[in-house]
Design a protein around this motif. Structure first.
Motif, PDB file in Angstrom:
ATOM      1  N   GLU A  78      35.789  20.489  10.933  1.00 51.52           N
ATOM      2  CA  GLU A  78      36.463  19.197  10.749  1.00 51.52           C
ATOM      3  C   GLU A  78      35.438  18.073  10.550  1.00 51.52           C
ATOM      4  O   GLU A  78      35.588  17.221   9.667  1.00 51.52           O
ATOM      5  CB  GLU A  78      37.340  18.898  11.967  1.00 51.52           C
ATOM      6  CG  GLU A  78      38.104  17.571  11.877  1.00 51.52           C
ATOM      7  CD  GLU A  78      38.903  17.287  13.135  1.00 51.52           C
ATOM      8  OE1 GLU A  78      39.227  16.112  13.368  1.00 51.52           O
ATOM      9  OE2 GLU A  78      39.194  18.242  13.888  1.00 51.52           O
ATOM     10  N   LYS A  79      34.365  18.100  11.377  1.00 58.76           N
ATOM     11  CA  LYS A  79      33.337  17.067  11.290  1.00 58.76           C
ATOM     12  C   LYS A  79      32.532  17.185   9.991  1.00 58.76           C
ATOM     13  O   LYS A  79      32.141  16.174   9.385  1.00 58.76           O
ATOM     14  CB  LYS A  79      32.398  17.159  12.491  1.00 58.76           C
ATOM     15  CG  LYS A  79      33.045  16.711  13.795  1.00 58.76           C
ATOM     16  CD  LYS A  79      33.479  15.258  13.700  1.00 58.76           C
ATOM     17  CE  LYS A  79      34.168  14.761  14.960  1.00 58.76           C
ATOM     18  NZ  LYS A  79      34.614  13.341  14.822  1.00 58.76           N
ATOM     19  N   LYS A 111      30.357   7.139  -0.284  1.00 62.87           N
ATOM     20  CA  LYS A 111      29.075   6.453  -0.149  1.00 62.87           C
ATOM     21  C   LYS A 111      28.978   5.671   1.160  1.00 62.87           C
ATOM     22  O   LYS A 111      28.263   4.674   1.261  1.00 62.87           O
ATOM     23  CB  LYS A 111      28.807   5.544  -1.349  1.00 62.87           C
ATOM     24  CG  LYS A 111      28.712   6.321  -2.659  1.00 62.87           C
ATOM     25  CD  LYS A 111      28.293   5.433  -3.816  1.00 62.87           C
ATOM     26  CE  LYS A 111      28.175   6.264  -5.099  1.00 62.87           C
ATOM     27  NZ  LYS A 111      27.741   5.445  -6.260  1.00 62.87           N
ATOM     28  N   ASP A 112      29.706   6.163   2.158  1.00 65.70           N
ATOM     29  CA  ASP A 112      29.622   5.565   3.491  1.00 65.70           C
ATOM     30  C   ASP A 112      28.583   6.356   4.284  1.00 65.70           C
ATOM     31  O   ASP A 112      28.885   7.173   5.151  1.00 65.70           O
ATOM     32  CB  ASP A 112      30.991   5.621   4.174  1.00 65.70           C
ATOM     33  CG  ASP A 112      31.037   4.826   5.480  1.00 65.70           C
ATOM     34  OD1 ASP A 112      29.943   4.432   5.959  1.00 65.70           O
ATOM     35  OD2 ASP A 112      32.140   4.617   6.015  1.00 65.70           O
ATOM     36  N   TYR A 113      27.297   6.099   3.970  1.00 65.04           N
ATOM     37  CA  TYR A 113      26.224   6.890   4.540  1.00 65.04           C
ATOM     38  C   TYR A 113      26.024   6.619   6.030  1.00 65.04           C
ATOM     39  O   TYR A 113      25.536   7.483   6.777  1.00 65.04           O
ATOM     40  CB  TYR A 113      24.932   6.656   3.763  1.00 65.04           C
ATOM     41  CG  TYR A 113      25.064   7.073   2.305  1.00 65.04           C
ATOM     42  CD1 TYR A 113      25.223   8.406   1.963  1.00 65.04           C
ATOM     43  CD2 TYR A 113      25.046   6.116   1.284  1.00 65.04           C
ATOM     44  CE1 TYR A 113      25.363   8.789   0.641  1.00 65.04           C
ATOM     45  CE2 TYR A 113      25.188   6.484  -0.047  1.00 65.04           C
ATOM     46  CZ  TYR A 113      25.350   7.836  -0.362  1.00 65.04           C
ATOM     47  OH  TYR A 113      25.496   8.207  -1.675  1.00 65.04           O
ATOM     48  N   ALA A 114      26.426   5.427   6.451  1.00 64.90           N
ATOM     49  CA  ALA A 114      26.317   5.105   7.872  1.00 64.90           C
ATOM     50  C   ALA A 114      27.244   6.007   8.685  1.00 64.90           C
ATOM     51  O   ALA A 114      26.857   6.533   9.748  1.00 64.90           O
ATOM     52  CB  ALA A 114      26.667   3.637   8.111  1.00 64.90           C
ATOM     53  N   LEU A 115      28.474   6.216   8.184  1.00 66.95           N
ATOM     54  CA  LEU A 115      29.415   7.106   8.876  1.00 66.95           C
ATOM     55  C   LEU A 115      28.920   8.546   8.819  1.00 66.95           C
ATOM     56  O   LEU A 115      29.032   9.286   9.808  1.00 66.95           O
ATOM     57  CB  LEU A 115      30.801   6.986   8.235  1.00 66.95           C
ATOM     58  CG  LEU A 115      31.885   7.907   8.816  1.00 66.95           C
ATOM     59  CD1 LEU A 115      32.058   7.665  10.312  1.00 66.95           C
ATOM     60  CD2 LEU A 115      33.206   7.713   8.074  1.00 66.95           C
ATOM     61  N   ALA A 116      28.381   8.926   7.678  1.00 63.64           N
ATOM     62  CA  ALA A 116      27.859  10.298   7.539  1.00 63.64           C
ATOM     63  C   ALA A 116      26.749  10.551   8.557  1.00 63.64           C
ATOM     64  O   ALA A 116      26.703  11.612   9.201  1.00 63.64           O
ATOM     65  CB  ALA A 116      27.351  10.512   6.122  1.00 63.64           C
ATOM     66  N   ASP A 117      25.839   9.576   8.718  1.00 63.68           N
ATOM     67  CA  ASP A 117      24.761   9.713   9.703  1.00 63.68           C
ATOM     68  C   ASP A 117      25.305   9.739  11.125  1.00 63.68           C
ATOM     69  O   ASP A 117      24.793  10.465  11.992  1.00 63.68           O
ATOM     70  CB  ASP A 117      23.756   8.573   9.540  1.00 63.68           C
ATOM     71  CG  ASP A 117      22.927   8.713   8.273  1.00 63.68           C
ATOM     72  OD1 ASP A 117      22.908   9.829   7.708  1.00 63.68           O
ATOM     73  OD2 ASP A 117      22.323   7.704   7.838  1.00 63.68           O
ATOM     74  N   LYS A 118      26.342   8.935  11.360  1.00 62.50           N
ATOM     75  CA  LYS A 118      26.944   8.891  12.695  1.00 62.50           C
ATOM     76  C   LYS A 118      27.536  10.265  13.065  1.00 62.50           C
ATOM     77  O   LYS A 118      27.388  10.738  14.203  1.00 62.50           O
ATOM     78  CB  LYS A 118      28.038   7.822  12.730  1.00 62.50           C
ATOM     79  CG  LYS A 118      28.722   7.689  14.085  1.00 62.50           C
ATOM     80  CD  LYS A 118      29.824   6.630  14.040  1.00 62.50           C
ATOM     81  CE  LYS A 118      30.540   6.556  15.395  1.00 62.50           C
ATOM     82  NZ  LYS A 118      31.655   5.571  15.356  1.00 62.50           N
ATOM     83  N   ILE A 119      28.197  10.893  12.092  1.00 63.97           N
ATOM     84  CA  ILE A 119      28.795  12.217  12.348  1.00 63.97           C
ATOM     85  C   ILE A 119      27.693  13.237  12.605  1.00 63.97           C
ATOM     86  O   ILE A 119      27.794  14.074  13.504  1.00 63.97           O
ATOM     87  CB  ILE A 119      29.667  12.632  11.150  1.00 63.97           C
ATOM     88  CG1 ILE A 119      30.893  11.713  11.046  1.00 63.97           C
ATOM     89  CG2 ILE A 119      30.105  14.095  11.296  1.00 63.97           C
ATOM     90  CD1 ILE A 119      31.697  11.899   9.772  1.00 63.97           C
ATOM     91  N   ARG A 120      26.613  13.179  11.788  1.00 64.89           N
ATOM     92  CA  ARG A 120      25.499  14.095  11.984  1.00 64.89           C
ATOM     93  C   ARG A 120      24.926  13.944  13.397  1.00 64.89           C
ATOM     94  O   ARG A 120      24.668  14.942  14.092  1.00 64.89           O
ATOM     95  CB  ARG A 120      24.404  13.836  10.954  1.00 64.89           C
ATOM     96  CG  ARG A 120      23.156  14.711  11.167  1.00 64.89           C
ATOM     97  CD  ARG A 120      21.987  14.201  10.341  1.00 64.89           C
ATOM     98  NE  ARG A 120      22.162  14.479   8.944  1.00 64.89           N
ATOM     99  CZ  ARG A 120      21.784  15.633   8.355  1.00 64.89           C
ATOM    100  NH1 ARG A 120      21.232  16.586   9.071  1.00 64.89           N
ATOM    101  NH2 ARG A 120      21.963  15.822   7.068  1.00 64.89           N
ATOM    102  N   ASN A 121      24.718  12.703  13.831  1.00 62.08           N
ATOM    103  CA  ASN A 121      24.140  12.455  15.159  1.00 62.08           C
ATOM    104  C   ASN A 121      25.085  12.883  16.281  1.00 62.08           C
ATOM    105  O   ASN A 121      24.650  13.377  17.331  1.00 62.08           O
ATOM    106  CB  ASN A 121      23.783  10.973  15.300  1.00 62.08           C
ATOM    107  CG  ASN A 121      22.615  10.583  14.419  1.00 62.08           C
ATOM    108  OD1 ASN A 121      21.787  11.425  14.088  1.00 62.08           O
ATOM    109  ND2 ASN A 121      22.570   9.307  14.007  1.00 62.08           N
TER     110      ASN A 121
END
Length: 469
Positions: free
Chosen positions: A426-427, A438-448
């Motif tokens: 899901e994540k 192109k919401d890279y901030a959200l993508a990084d947040k999910i990765r972290n």
């Protein structure tokens, strides 16, 4: 792929050619079920299991038979001393059949714990009395056997090549005992061996059958010949056992079987070397042995012992101590750690070119007289190959484990449940959508977020893969 095996009969590594193309008839000397098997005994069965699985992997159809010795195995291989089954029954105040049934089940449990496949044909020695009598009657008629003192013996002086399996001369051999020799005055020659005992000997024997020579029971050696001939026929491809079976047991099997048949019986003889400890060969009689249960009680997965054996060649003596075993334990844990993500993470398509390359390497190792150490190296090469995606790695690990039997994927399935897999997927999907937007901030947040939970994401040309740390 040409399989090459060391043949004790010819004393060289040679190409394996079965009697019937693509099919293998294989016989394994089974346990005498009077006590728990120790890990020294089990090394032989484990390597025989590897042989059978290697033959299957290389495309052969294997029919394997094994006996369960529940009568007739004497304390000395020179056909003297007390029957091991009787001695155990007396000690434990049980019937011989109770002893046999209990320790047969214990042996099956050990085999299951070590991923040793149970042979298709497993036969109790007590179930084939008629076949032994038929063999003995034929040997008497042909002049290879004689009656003396109420017992029936095989006359080894009738054979010019009795010692062909050992390549010794008669005067170079001990009477035929591993753990003690007693003279039997009924014999014409010291190396003659018993085919049938009557009531004239060991009246305490609990199990007896009517025969043309009186009430009695079979000798140990005739049992394996009878069972093999009955269930696998007149032509055997491979006969297996530990090196301590070479003389006199397998030597006597050849003598009586080929004298009965009138032609060569078995083409390849496969023998596994002893497991030793600092005090020498493991032995029940000496009390210096370790069981599978004792390893489990110490907190070890039994498959660590399987790996321990695979790290050495079957024809080399193997010394066991807990320092060495701890090394195998560490190696097994690392293998599980490297493969634990494969049960869940199978992104990408299988790279068939890479699969073919590694399968060929693995098959080459097995074909080289069962070089299990080299086969393990092939497994490690796959796990560290960064050009392989998880789908390809999983396929190869699963394929190799058909022979290695280390349960690398099955052992990890219990560690990761369906809820965790659903959460990770899901994540990954949320992160993929964020990147599309192109919401890279959200993508990084999910990765972290995943990283904090011990889950590392890895972007590859075939998609996103994950590792559970």
């Amino acid at each position: 792929m040409t399989l090459k095996l060391y043949n004790t009969l010819t004393r060289q590594v040679e190409e394996f050619v079965p009697n019937k193309q693509g099919e293998v008839k294989m016989y394994t000397c089974g346990p005498t079920v009077y006590h728990f098997a120790h890990i020294g005994n089990l090394r032989s069965y484990l390597m025989e299991d590897i042989l059978e699985k290697s033959l299957n992997y290389l495309g052969y159809k294997v029919t394997r038979a094994m006996n369960i010795t529940d009568v007739g195995h004497l304390a000395s291989d020179s056909d003297t001393g007390e029957d091991k089954m009787i001695a155990s029954a007396k000690k434990e105040h049980k019937s011989v059949m109770d002893i046999a049934n209990f320790y047969t089940e214990a042996f099956k449990k050990d085999c299951k714990a070590l991923n040793i496949s149970w042979p298709q044909i497993v036969v109790k020695a007590t179930s084939c009395i008629d076949k032994y009598i038929e063999l003995i009657e034929t040997l008497l008629k042909k002049g290879y056997a004689y009656i003396s003192g109420g017992n029936v013996y095989f006359d080894v002086s009738k054979l010019v090549d009795y010692y062909k399996l050992t390549n010794h001369q008669a005067d170079e051999m001990v009477v035929g005992a591993r753990e003690g020799v007693e003279a039997d005055n009924n014999k014409r020659n010291l190396s003659d061996f018993a085919l049938w005992f009557t009531k004239s000997k060991f009246d305490s024997q609990e199990l007896k059958w009517e025969s043309p020579w009186g009430l009695g029971y079979p000798g140990w050696h005739i049992e394996c010949s009878g069972i093999s001939l009955k269930y696998l026929g007149e032509y055997l491809d491979i006969h297996c056992g530990g090196v301590d079976n070479i003389f006199p047991h397998h030597t006597n099997e050849i003598a009586q079987s080929e004298s009965y048949l009138g032609h060569k019986w078995c083409n390849y003889w496969f023998h596994v070397q002893h497991l030793k400890n600092e005090n020498g060969k493991m032995s029940k009689s000496k009390g210096n042995f370790i069981t599978v249960d004792s390893l489990i009680e110490k907190g070890y997965n039994p498959l660590v012992y399987r790996l321990f054996c695979l790290q050495s060649h079957y024809r080399n003596p193997l010394t066991f101590n807990f320092d060495k075993f701890e090394g195998a334990n560490s190696a097994y844990k690392k293998l599980l750690a490297k493969t634990k993500n494969l049960t869940l993470n199978t992104s990408g398509e299988i790279n068939q070119e890479k699969v073919n390359k590694y399968k060929t390497q693995f098959a080459d190792a097995l074909s080289n007289d069962l070089n299990t150490s080299l086969a393990l190296t092939c497994l490690y090469d796959v796990l560290k190959d960064e050009t392989l995606n998880t789908a390809t790695i999983k396929y190869l690990v699963e394929d190799f484990d058909k022979v290695l039997g280390l349960n690398l994927l099955n052992s990890n399935k219990e560690q990761l449940d369906g809820e965790l897999l659903a959460y990770i997927n899901e994540k990954i999907e949320e992160r993929l959508n964020a990147k599309k937007q192109k919401d890279y901030a959200l993508a990084d947040k999910i990765r972290n977020e995943l990283l904090q939970k011990g889950i590392t994401l890895k972007d590859t040309p075939n998609g996103t893969e994950f590792l559970v740390n």
